[in-house]
Design a protein around this motif. Structure first.
Motif, PDB file in Angstrom:
ATOM      1  N   TYR A 165      24.884  -0.818  95.178  1.00  0.00           N
ATOM      2  CA  TYR A 165      24.053   0.198  95.857  1.00  0.00           C
ATOM      3  C   TYR A 165      22.595   0.153  95.415  1.00  0.00           C
ATOM      4  CZ  TYR A 165      28.429   2.618  97.225  1.00  0.00           C
ATOM      5  OH  TYR A 165      29.646   2.952  97.738  1.00  0.00           O
ATOM      6  N   PHE A 166      22.380  -0.226  94.149  1.00  0.00           N
ATOM      7  CA  PHE A 166      21.037  -0.090  93.560  1.00  0.00           C
ATOM      8  C   PHE A 166      20.499  -1.435  93.082  1.00  0.00           C
ATOM      9  CE2 PHE A 166      23.039   4.126  92.745  1.00  0.00           C
ATOM     10  CZ  PHE A 166      22.146   4.905  93.460  1.00  0.00           C
ATOM     11  N   ASP A 167      19.169  -1.458  92.898  1.00  0.00           N
ATOM     12  CA  ASP A 167      18.500  -2.622  92.301  1.00  0.00           C
ATOM     13  C   ASP A 167      18.263  -2.407  90.811  1.00  0.00           C
ATOM     14  OD1 ASP A 167      17.794  -4.136  94.854  1.00  0.00           O
ATOM     15  OD2 ASP A 167      17.012  -2.121  95.244  1.00  0.00           O
ATOM     16  N   MET A 168      18.329  -1.163  90.366  1.00  0.00           N
ATOM     17  CA  MET A 168      18.103  -0.809  88.968  1.00  0.00           C
ATOM     18  C   MET A 168      18.821   0.519  88.713  1.00  0.00           C
ATOM     19  SD  MET A 168      14.371  -0.303  87.114  1.00  0.00           S
ATOM     20  CE  MET A 168      13.507  -1.535  88.056  1.00  0.00           C
ATOM     21  N   LEU A 169      19.327   0.689  87.508  1.00  0.00           N
ATOM     22  CA  LEU A 169      20.025   1.939  87.163  1.00  0.00           C
ATOM     23  C   LEU A 169      19.420   2.543  85.916  1.00  0.00           C
ATOM     24  CD1 LEU A 169      23.940   1.613  87.221  1.00  0.00           C
ATOM     25  CD2 LEU A 169      22.515   3.157  88.595  1.00  0.00           C
ATOM     26  N   GLY A 170      19.100   3.834  85.962  1.00  0.00           N
ATOM     27  CA  GLY A 170      18.771   4.581  84.753  1.00  0.00           C
ATOM     28  C   GLY A 170      19.983   5.406  84.397  1.00  0.00           C
ATOM     29  N   VAL A 171      20.282   5.523  83.108  1.00  0.00           N
ATOM     30  CA  VAL A 171      21.471   6.301  82.737  1.00  0.00           C
ATOM     31  C   VAL A 171      21.209   7.118  81.491  1.00  0.00           C
ATOM     32  CG1 VAL A 171      22.519   4.356  81.488  1.00  0.00           C
ATOM     33  CG2 VAL A 171      23.966   6.214  82.275  1.00  0.00           C
ATOM     34  N   ARG A 172      21.600   8.388  81.569  1.00  0.00           N
ATOM     35  CA  ARG A 172      21.541   9.260  80.392  1.00  0.00           C
ATOM     36  C   ARG A 172      22.954   9.589  79.946  1.00  0.00           C
ATOM     37  NH1 ARG A 172      18.381  14.700  78.763  1.00  0.00           N
ATOM     38  NH2 ARG A 172      16.779  13.149  78.413  1.00  0.00           N
ATOM     39  N   THR A 173      23.253   9.208  78.720  1.00  0.00           N
ATOM     40  CA  THR A 173      24.552   9.535  78.134  1.00  0.00           C
ATOM     41  C   THR A 173      24.326  10.530  76.998  1.00  0.00           C
ATOM     42  OG1 THR A 173      24.493   7.727  76.538  1.00  0.00           O
ATOM     43  CG2 THR A 173      25.393   7.234  78.705  1.00  0.00           C
ATOM     44  N   PHE A 174      25.350  10.844  76.270  1.00  0.00           N
ATOM     45  CA  PHE A 174      25.258  11.861  75.225  1.00  0.00           C
ATOM     46  C   PHE A 174      26.327  11.560  74.194  1.00  0.00           C
ATOM     47  CE2 PHE A 174      25.140  16.352  73.739  1.00  0.00           C
ATOM     48  CZ  PHE A 174      23.768  16.519  73.723  1.00  0.00           C
ATOM     49  N   PRO A 175      26.034  11.777  72.902  1.00  0.00           N
ATOM     50  CA  PRO A 175      27.069  11.495  71.896  1.00  0.00           C
ATOM     51  C   PRO A 175      28.096  12.618  71.823  1.00  0.00           C
ATOM     52  CG  PRO A 175      25.119  12.350  70.828  1.00  0.00           C
ATOM     53  CD  PRO A 175      24.787  12.260  72.290  1.00  0.00           C
ATOM     54  N   SER A 176      29.300  12.251  71.382  1.00  0.00           N
ATOM     55  CA  SER A 176      30.327  13.279  71.156  1.00  0.00           C
ATOM     56  C   SER A 176      29.999  14.085  69.904  1.00  0.00           C
ATOM     57  CB  SER A 176      31.691  12.604  70.969  1.00  0.00           C
ATOM     58  OG  SER A 176      31.672  11.830  69.759  1.00  0.00           O
ATOM     59  N   LEU A 177      29.298  13.448  68.945  1.00  0.00           N
ATOM     60  CA  LEU A 177      29.051  13.985  67.594  1.00  0.00           C
ATOM     61  C   LEU A 177      30.357  14.235  66.840  1.00  0.00           C
ATOM     62  CD1 LEU A 177      25.945  16.347  68.081  1.00  0.00           C
ATOM     63  CD2 LEU A 177      25.998  13.984  67.282  1.00  0.00           C
ATOM     64  N   GLN A 178      31.449  13.628  67.344  1.00  0.00           N
ATOM     65  CA  GLN A 178      32.760  13.723  66.688  1.00  0.00           C
ATOM     66  C   GLN A 178      33.132  12.390  66.044  1.00  0.00           C
ATOM     67  OE1 GLN A 178      34.552  16.695  66.908  1.00  0.00           O
ATOM     68  NE2 GLN A 178      32.765  17.492  68.001  1.00  0.00           N
TER      69      GLN A 178
END
Ligand code: CP
Length: 320
Positions: A103-116
């Motif tokens: 679908y895309f030519d480039m992807l930005g992604v925001r993830t997050f830690p579990s901190l576990q």
């Protein structure tokens, strides 16, 4: 630049900073570079600055942008390689990522830690799997352990604000918070300032909040905040949770909250924070509302930082 997930993807920080500053002066100077190209911005948690600044940056380059709140609107992703998916995950990243790549030519992604689970968080599994399976350039919009677009904006801000020829003294100080936060902004800022090499860099925090030396190597670690702040030109305030006692809040000493009194021994230091912040917990309102604060300028630089990175990736792909 093929992907952008840390400072290690940057060939020359100063060149990237100069490009960003040029885009700040003339935001539409490359407004056809991304014509016909589409970027997807995937968010797994809330964001104001990253979400908006990256959209503005992409549009300044002529790109089409689609934002997808994958945590709320997407199917729950499975990341384990040989998982038997008979529980709550609905779609494997190996199946979803190639679709996004189509679908895309480039992807930005925001993830997050579990901190576990420190090992899982620091393995950056989702980012790695997107790079492996999407087949298109991946831009970190903040990961479990790093926030490189923020750090680039931070270096741009220090470059713009430091008018003297000598190296600035830059201090990263831990601040109190009511809940455990990721280490990503602190890790990333330390990694970038050390790689940049144009500052005398001091990190100060209570004992137990040591960051991995992969990021801090090159900085002076000073446990006494007052000693650290002496003659500082820039003070970057940020909370993070413990790495050694992973994800825990170990210190509730409010004397670490930055106030005008803390800055009185600095060299009229400029005050930085990535935002969002909790007033009168991390920093006092009086210091935030004073002329010392450059937090709005810092957040404004998120646009030109993102634009420089997206442009580098577009140019790299044109050349391939
Ligand atoms: N500093 C930062 O990344 O802000 P957002 O979480 O609002 O994007």
């Amino acid at each position: 630049m093929k992907h952008f997930t840390s400072v290690l993807d940057v060939a020359d920080i100063n060149v990237l900073v100069e490009k960003a500053i040029a885009y700040k002066v003339k935001p539409l100077s490359d407004n056809t570079l991304g014509n016909g190209k589409r970027i997807g911005l995937l968010f797994m948690n809330p964001s104001m600055r990253t979400r908006i600044s990256t959209q503005i940056a992409a549009r300044n380059l002529g790109m089409e942008v689609i934002v997808f709140n994958i945590d709320k609107d997407g199917w729950k992703l499975e990341l384990e390689d040989e998982a038997i998916m008979n529980s709550n995950t609905v779609e494997h990243i190996k199946d979803a990522a190639p679709v996004l790549g189509a679908y895309f030519d480039m992807l930005g992604v925001r993830t997050f830690p579990s901190l576990q689970n420190k090992e899982e968080d620091y393995a950056e599994v989702l980012l790695g799997q997107l790079i492996q399976y999407a087949g298109i350039p991946i831009v970190s919009l903040e990961s479990a352990t790093l926030h490189p677009l923020q750090s680039l904006a931070d270096i741009i801000t220090i470059t713009e604000q430091h008018k003297e020829k000598r190296k600035p003294k830059v201090v990263l100080t831990w601040a109190p918070h009511i809940k455990p936060l990721p280490q990503c902004v602190a890790n990333s800022f330390a990694q970038w300032v050390n790689a940049w090499g144009k500052a005398d860099f001091v990190i100060t925090h209570p004992k137990g909040y040591e960051l991995y030396d992969t990021y801090t190597n090159g900085a002076t670690i000073e446990y006494n905040q007052q000693t650290a702040l002496q003659d500082a030109d820039f003070v970057y305030v940020k909370n993070w949770s413990s790495v050694t006692d992973y994800g825990k809040v170990l210190c509730e000493d409010n004397s670490w909250m930055l106030t005008p009194e803390h800055l009185s021994i600095s060299n009229h230091a400029k005050l930085m924070h990535c935002l969002p912040l909790r007033r009168n917990v991390e920093l006092s309102s009086s210091v935030l509302d004073s002329k010392s604060s450059i937090i709005t300028e810092q957040a404004s630089n998120r646009v030109c930082a993102a634009q420089a990175v997206l442009a580098e990736i577009l140019k790299h792909n044109q050349a391939c």
